[in-house]
Design a protein around this motif. Structure first.
Motif, short mmCIF file in Angstrom:
data_model
loop_
_atom_site.label_atom_id
_atom_site.label_comp_id
_atom_site.label_asym_id
_atom_site.label_seq_id
_atom_site.Cartn_x
_atom_site.Cartn_y
_atom_site.Cartn_z
N HIS A 55 -0.01 9.85 1.53
CA HIS A 55 -0.42 9.56 0.05
C HIS A 55 -1.45 8.54 -0.30
CE1 HIS A 55 2.86 12.53 -1.60
NE2 HIS A 55 3.22 12.46 -0.46
N HIS A 76 3.51 6.88 -4.46
CA HIS A 76 4.32 6.18 -3.79
C HIS A 76 3.54 5.81 -2.60
CE1 HIS A 76 4.85 10.24 -2.15
NE2 HIS A 76 5.43 9.81 -1.18
N ASP A 113 6.28 13.26 -4.40
CA ASP A 113 7.23 13.77 -3.71
C ASP A 113 8.49 13.77 -4.46
OD1 ASP A 113 5.67 14.34 -1.73
OD2 ASP A 113 6.01 12.98 -0.36
N HIS A 146 13.15 8.52 -3.21
CA HIS A 146 12.20 9.08 -2.25
C HIS A 146 11.72 7.87 -1.27
CE1 HIS A 146 9.60 11.64 0.17
NE2 HIS A 146 8.47 11.17 -0.24
N HIS A 169 3.98 6.42 0.96
CA HIS A 169 3.85 6.94 2.29
C HIS A 169 2.59 7.39 2.59
CE1 HIS A 169 8.23 8.83 2.09
NE2 HIS A 169 8.31 7.55 2.65
ZN LIG Z 1 6.56 10.66 0.48
#
Ligand SMILES: [Zn+2]
Length: 139
Positions: A56, A51, A137, A120, A53
């Motif tokens: 990451h 994802h 996550d 998320h 974020h």
């Molecule tokens: Zn995350």
């Protein structure tokens, strides 16, 4: 398949290297992972992001400059372009946008399946590579 793992950044985000004969895959290269990745890979075929974020994808840009193709779900691609929290070092465009609920891809000899579990983030995915699941996550 040989898998290397190391945690990076304030959230101890796991970064993985999957060693392959046609090139390696890197999953979720977080903040400061670049040097470790370069020390442990010969040729990087692709970076797979569970994802968008920043913890990451932080070192995506550096790895993209080394020739790695960046994969992320289309619903999280905006996070690479413009980070609303201004936590990313620079803005980049993904090379491959994963689409839909599920997409199977062959990347450098690996069988890769992205499965969307939005929540998320809009484009959070579980990534399965040759039978091993990387959940990011989601869980
Ligand atoms: Zn995350």
């Amino acid at each position: 398949m040989q898998i290397l793992k190391k945690a990076f950044g304030e959230y101890a985000t796991n970064c993985y290297i999957l060693k392959g004969e046609q090139g390696d895959l890197v999953i979720d290269p977080g903040e400061g992972s670049f040097d470790w990745v370069m020390q442990n890979t010969g040729k990087i075929a692709a970076v797979l992001n569970t994802h968008g974020h920043y913890d990451h994808v932080y070192d995506d840009a550096k790895l993209q400059r080394m020739g790695a193709k960046i994969y992320i779900h289309e619903s999280d691609a905006f996070m690479l372009r413009a980070d609303p929290f201004e936590t990313m070092p620079e803005s980049i465009e993904a090379d491959v946008l994963v689409k839909g609920q599920e997409q199977s891809l062959e990347i450098a000899g690996f069988n890769v399946k992205f499965s969307l579990f939005a929540g998320h983030t809009p484009g959070s995915c579980m990534i399965e590579v040759d039978g091993v699941i990387f959940s990011g996550d989601v869980i």
